[in-house]
Design an enzyme around this catalytic site. Structure first.
Site, mmCIF file in Angstrom:
data_model
loop_
_atom_site.group_PDB
_atom_site.id
_atom_site.type_symbol
_atom_site.label_atom_id
_atom_site.label_comp_id
_atom_site.label_asym_id
_atom_site.label_seq_id
_atom_site.Cartn_x
_atom_site.Cartn_y
_atom_site.Cartn_z
ATOM 1 C CG LEU A 1 -23.831 5.875 16.519
ATOM 2 C CD1 LEU A 1 -24.860 6.358 15.551
ATOM 3 C CD2 LEU A 1 -23.344 7.085 16.572
ATOM 4 C CG ASP A 2 -24.843 8.187 23.331
ATOM 5 O OD1 ASP A 2 -24.295 7.546 23.642
ATOM 6 O OD2 ASP A 2 -24.708 9.648 23.382
ATOM 7 N NE ARG A 3 -33.037 5.511 24.707
ATOM 8 C CZ ARG A 3 -33.486 5.493 25.759
ATOM 9 N NH1 ARG A 3 -34.186 4.684 26.577
ATOM 10 N NH2 ARG A 3 -33.874 6.823 26.226
#
Length: 304
Positions: free
Chosen positions: A130-132
């Protein structure tokens, strides 16, 4: 991390070799089998260490013991870790927005894995990323054997994740599939784009609810390209709210409005079906009044 797995030889497996059982019945990789050979209790038949060319009989008990070897280089960190499921092979957590998953420049001591290390969870293998700024469900394998099996489930569509996002405007079609390759944008840093020479990418979507200037949309990914949902929705004119790379930050969210809301998979060794749902976090819930449940996601999953 240590995991012992016992396998009772069936009548259909009788007469096969230990190596055949490890490969065909237990679905271990050649690399995993080689690693087991060097462990004193890596491969046991009825409690006795054996070679992989030994022939098995019905009722024999084949045991394998997996170990994660080598020291952990992660710096343990304090931080809230919301574990939603744990067994001998899998860990599922709710990742908050603003937290990177893996240590990286500028985040060598405050990633999600650092926090998990601080809670005693070591040698984890993330199944997808997952992206930040993306919140929601993440699944980790506790050892390489489980990681391999879960990766195969992703490849054959048995491991599915459903995402929720707020997108600008109202898509003309209430549901559909975006099948467009995604690749890096030259000179764009981390930015990706739809391009003919990109990697195949397929996103299925369904509008859950429409508002005045934006819509709540559910997504099912059939591939896992970097920024796939964000790129695909921007390509059809409906970028995610708050997305600084592919849309605009004018929503006031401070992040792209994307949440990993649900997942369904099979326990890698028992085959038992597992599924979890995570409600929208507070910042997104403020923009979808009354949207307290994920019943729409259940319907979305049933139709796929």
């Amino acid at each position: 991390m240590e995991r012992k797995l016992d396998h009772a030889v069936s009548s259909g497996e009788a007469g096969k070799t230990v190596g055949w059982i490890l490969d065909s019945s237990l679905a271990l990789s050649a690399r995993q089998i080689r690693s087991l050979k060097f462990q004193p209790d890596g491969i046991l038949l009825n409690g006795i260490r054996v070679r992989t060319d030994v022939v098995v009989r019905e009722g024999d008990c084949l045991s394998v013991t997996f170990r994660e070897t080598g020291g952990c280089l992660l710096v343990p960190a304090e931080g809230a870790v919301f574990v939603i499921y744990e067994d001998e092979d899998i860990l599922a957590v709710n990742k908050p927005s603003g937290v990177v998953v893996h240590p990286s420049p500028g985040h060598y001591a405050d990633s999600l894995l650092n926090c998990l290390e601080g809670q005693g969870f070591s040698h984890l293998h993330s199944i997808g990323r997952l992206d930040r700024d993306t919140s929601g469900l993440m699944v980790f394998a506790k050892h390489k054997a489980a990681a391999l099996r879960l990766a195969r489930q992703r490849e054959n569509g048995r491991f599915q994740k459903v995402y929720l996002a707020l997108v600008l405007g109202r898509p003309q079609q209430s549901e559909g599939t975006i099948d467009a390759p995604v690749g890096r944008m030259p000179g764009g840093g981390m930015r990706m784009q739809v391009c003919a020479d990109g990697k195949p990418a397929r996103t299925e979507y369904r509008v859950v609810r429409e508002y005045k200037t934006y819509s709540l949309v559910a997504f099912l990914l059939w591939t896992g390209r970097t920024h796939q949902i964000r790129v695909h929705m921007a390509a059809i004119g409906h970028p995610l709210l708050g997305d600084p790379l592919y849309g605009t930050e004018e929503s006031g969210l401070g992040r792209a409005a994307l949440h990993a809301a649900a997942a369904a998979l099979f326990q890698p060794f028992t085959g038992a079906p597992l599924s979890w749902e995570i409600p929208l976090p507070a910042d997104l819930r403020e923009l979808v009044p009354g949207e307290e449940t994920l019943s729409a996601l259940k319907e979305f999953a049933r139709k796929n």
